[in-house]
Write a protein that holds these residues in place. Structure first.
Motif, PDB file in Angstrom:
ATOM      1  N   PRO A  72      13.059 -56.818  11.202  1.00  0.00           N
ATOM      2  CA  PRO A  72      13.092 -57.420   9.864  1.00  0.00           C
ATOM      3  C   PRO A  72      13.151 -58.938   9.924  1.00  0.00           C
ATOM      4  O   PRO A  72      13.486 -59.528  10.961  1.00  0.00           O
ATOM      5  CB  PRO A  72      14.369 -56.839   9.249  1.00  0.00           C
ATOM      6  N   ASP A  74      14.200 -62.609   7.438  1.00  0.00           N
ATOM      7  CA  ASP A  74      14.840 -63.157   6.250  1.00  0.00           C
ATOM      8  C   ASP A  74      13.836 -63.914   5.391  1.00  0.00           C
ATOM      9  O   ASP A  74      13.955 -63.947   4.168  1.00  0.00           O
ATOM     10  CB  ASP A  74      15.973 -64.116   6.644  1.00  0.00           C
ATOM     11  N   ALA A  98      13.561 -52.148   0.588  1.00  0.00           N
ATOM     12  CA  ALA A  98      14.966 -52.047   0.194  1.00  0.00           C
ATOM     13  C   ALA A  98      15.662 -53.399   0.298  1.00  0.00           C
ATOM     14  O   ALA A  98      16.481 -53.755  -0.549  1.00  0.00           O
ATOM     15  CB  ALA A  98      15.667 -51.014   1.077  1.00  0.00           C
ATOM     16  N   SER A  99      15.350 -54.162   1.340  1.00  0.00           N
ATOM     17  CA  SER A  99      15.900 -55.515   1.515  1.00  0.00           C
ATOM     18  C   SER A  99      14.739 -56.478   1.748  1.00  0.00           C
ATOM     19  O   SER A  99      14.425 -56.834   2.888  1.00  0.00           O
ATOM     20  CB  SER A  99      16.869 -55.555   2.702  1.00  0.00           C
ATOM     21  N   PRO A 101      12.405 -59.661   2.235  1.00  0.00           N
ATOM     22  CA  PRO A 101      12.604 -61.043   2.675  1.00  0.00           C
ATOM     23  C   PRO A 101      12.138 -62.009   1.602  1.00  0.00           C
ATOM     24  O   PRO A 101      11.353 -61.657   0.719  1.00  0.00           O
ATOM     25  CB  PRO A 101      11.713 -61.135   3.921  1.00  0.00           C
ATOM     26  N   ARG A 144      19.085 -67.211  -0.899  1.00  0.00           N
ATOM     27  CA  ARG A 144      18.616 -65.932  -1.440  1.00  0.00           C
ATOM     28  C   ARG A 144      18.014 -66.113  -2.824  1.00  0.00           C
ATOM     29  O   ARG A 144      18.387 -65.467  -3.798  1.00  0.00           O
ATOM     30  CB  ARG A 144      19.734 -64.903  -1.495  1.00  0.00           C
TER      31      ARG A 144
END
Length: 273
Positions: A72, A74, A98-99, A101, A144
């Protein structure tokens, strides 16, 4: 054939990143090797103030998705214009993870297009990329910043996307748009039918109709059909006209899809009847 991003990719070498605690994991995506190398070198130049670890480099969106299944990230630094899968389509698929970047577009667009990127709530870098601008983009990603809105990305797309995202068993399947025979709305989801099977899309039928006006035609309020999948029509229902209606014949599948009275003139014109 569907592409699963669980497939093992041929990993491209990732170099020049500091292995510091808290370093941002970065994936570089550009179809030009010199551009990938420049971003890699710039990340090395700003490593003291903005530490990063390059998890991979890809030449298009498809390669990027495969790399992200292996490791994965970021932040994804993505060019816009690329073969196979461009940066905008890549961002839309990433948004369904789901997460997801943070996506930073790298573009040669002029100032008007830059304003469009700002409205879409995704960051951008203008080529040639400057080190201080790259550092600022990474700072936003580290905070974020919200993922880009899917509807806004549609407006930025240089071309129609070539794949739908299908979530199955904890992975994303890439379904080629050209294989879809029809789309049917069912409760909160849309079912995409191919000659082989059905897939569930987490998308709106209205949005799909607006995005693909040349590819799909509305039959009734709950169904769109691929124009090139229709090979005829027949009268269905009772001969006395009580429940009689027209239905289209779809190549490769036995289903007959009903056509509403409102849409029948449009369908009939397409068929040349």
């Amino acid at each position: 054939m569907r592409e699963s991003i669980k497939q093992k990719p041929d990993r491209l070498a990732a170099a020049g990143a500091a292995e510091w605690p808290g370093a941002l994991r970065v994936l570089i995506v550009d179809d030009e090797a010199p551009a990938r190398a420049r971003l890699r070198d710039l990340l090395g130049d700003i490593a003291a103030s903005r530490p990063t670890r390059i998890v991979g480099m890809a030449a298009n969106g498809m390669e990027a998705l495969r790399l992200l299944e292996a490791e994965p990230a970021d932040v994804v630094l993505a060019d816009i214009r690329m073969p196979v899968m461009d940066g905008v389509e890549l961002a839309r698929h990433l948004g369904r993870l789901a997460s997801p970047p943070a996506v930073v577009f790298v573009t040669a667009y002029d100032q008007y297009a830059v304003q469009a990127f700002e409205l879409a709530a995704v960051d951008y870098l203008l080529k040639p990329v400057r080190a201080e601008r790259l550092a600022a983009a990474l700072a936003r990603a580290e905070a974020r910043r919200p993922v880009a809105d899917d509807a806004a990305l549609v407006g930025l797309a240089p071309a129609e996307r070539q794949h739908f995202s299908v979530g199955e068993r904890g992975r994303i399947l890439l379904l080629p748009v050209g294989e879809v025979l029809y789309l049917r709305a069912e409760l909160k989801y849309v079912t995409a039918r191919t000659a082989e099977r059905e897939y569930v899309l987490d998308e709106s039928l209205v949005q799909l109709e607006e995005e693909f006006p040349r590819r799909f035609l509305r039959l009734h309020r709950n169904c769109l059909v691929a124009r090139d999948a229709v090979h005829g029509a027949e009268r269905a229902g009772e001969p006395d006209g009580g429940d009689a209606h027209w239905a289209v014949l779809i190549r490769g599948v036995p289903e007959r899809l009903p056509v509403s009275r409102r849409q029948w003139p449009v369908v009939r014109q397409m068929l040349g009847l």
